[in-house]
Write a protein that holds these residues in place. Structure first.
Motif, mmCIF file in Angstrom:
data_model
loop_
_atom_site.group_PDB
_atom_site.id
_atom_site.type_symbol
_atom_site.label_atom_id
_atom_site.label_comp_id
_atom_site.label_asym_id
_atom_site.label_seq_id
_atom_site.Cartn_x
_atom_site.Cartn_y
_atom_site.Cartn_z
ATOM 1 N N GLU A 235 -8.103 14.461 -17.270
ATOM 2 C CA GLU A 235 -9.597 13.398 -17.734
ATOM 3 C C GLU A 235 -11.253 13.794 -17.241
ATOM 4 N N LYS A 236 -12.157 12.670 -17.470
ATOM 5 C CA LYS A 236 -13.137 13.404 -17.675
ATOM 6 C C LYS A 236 -13.659 13.495 -16.545
ATOM 7 N N THR A 237 -13.353 12.166 -15.320
ATOM 8 C CA THR A 237 -14.052 12.629 -13.805
ATOM 9 C C THR A 237 -13.053 12.193 -13.255
ATOM 10 N N PHE A 238 -13.398 12.021 -12.008
ATOM 11 C CA PHE A 238 -11.678 11.306 -11.214
ATOM 12 C C PHE A 238 -12.052 9.671 -11.081
ATOM 13 N N HIS A 239 -10.998 8.996 -11.228
ATOM 14 C CA HIS A 239 -11.100 7.495 -10.345
ATOM 15 C C HIS A 239 -11.355 7.314 -9.782
ATOM 16 N N ILE A 240 -11.731 6.951 -8.629
ATOM 17 C CA ILE A 240 -11.181 6.736 -6.885
ATOM 18 C C ILE A 240 -11.321 5.641 -6.253
ATOM 19 N N PRO A 241 -10.827 4.734 -5.968
ATOM 20 C CA PRO A 241 -11.801 3.276 -5.879
ATOM 21 C C PRO A 241 -12.424 3.316 -4.573
#
Length: 112
Positions: free
Chosen positions: A70-76
């Motif tokens: 991915e391009k970035t982390f997807h952190i809730p």
């Protein structure tokens, strides 16, 4: 394409792990929850093994700017307890209680 291959690899590793550990057998999980009877501690050992395997990965992730696929982390970011969260948790618990399978190991068990 790399995301699909990555998801497939992670799914296969997870499925192999729950199968090898015996966690696709509902009796194994029930044995862990039976504190008053013949208690089976193997699920606790599986959890400790999972923590030991995940800890270095989280430490590595903190040092990276982005994951591999991915391009970035997807952190809730949400912290609120709302109706969809409660309904989802109830559906998960009731489904697990009625069928005797946690959804992850249930999918792995389909392959066996």
């Amino acid at each position: 394409m790399i995301r699909i291959v990555g998801a497939l690899v992670v799914g296969l590793v997870f499925g192999t792990g729950v199968t090898v550990s015996g966690m696709i057998n509902p009796a194994k999980v029930l044995g862990f929850l039976d504190f008053a009877g013949d208690w089976d501690p193997t699920l606790a050992l599986v959890m400790l093994g999972a923590l030991a395997a995940a800890a270095p990965g989280f430490a590595l992730a903190k040092r990276r700017n982005a994951p591999l696929t991915e391009k970035t982390f997807h952190i809730p970011t949400g912290r609120q307890v709302d109706a969809p969260l409660i309904v989802g948790a109830l559906m998960f618990g009731v489904g697990w209680g009625l069928v005797g399978f946690c959804p992850g190991p249930a999918v792995a068990a389909i392959g066996t």
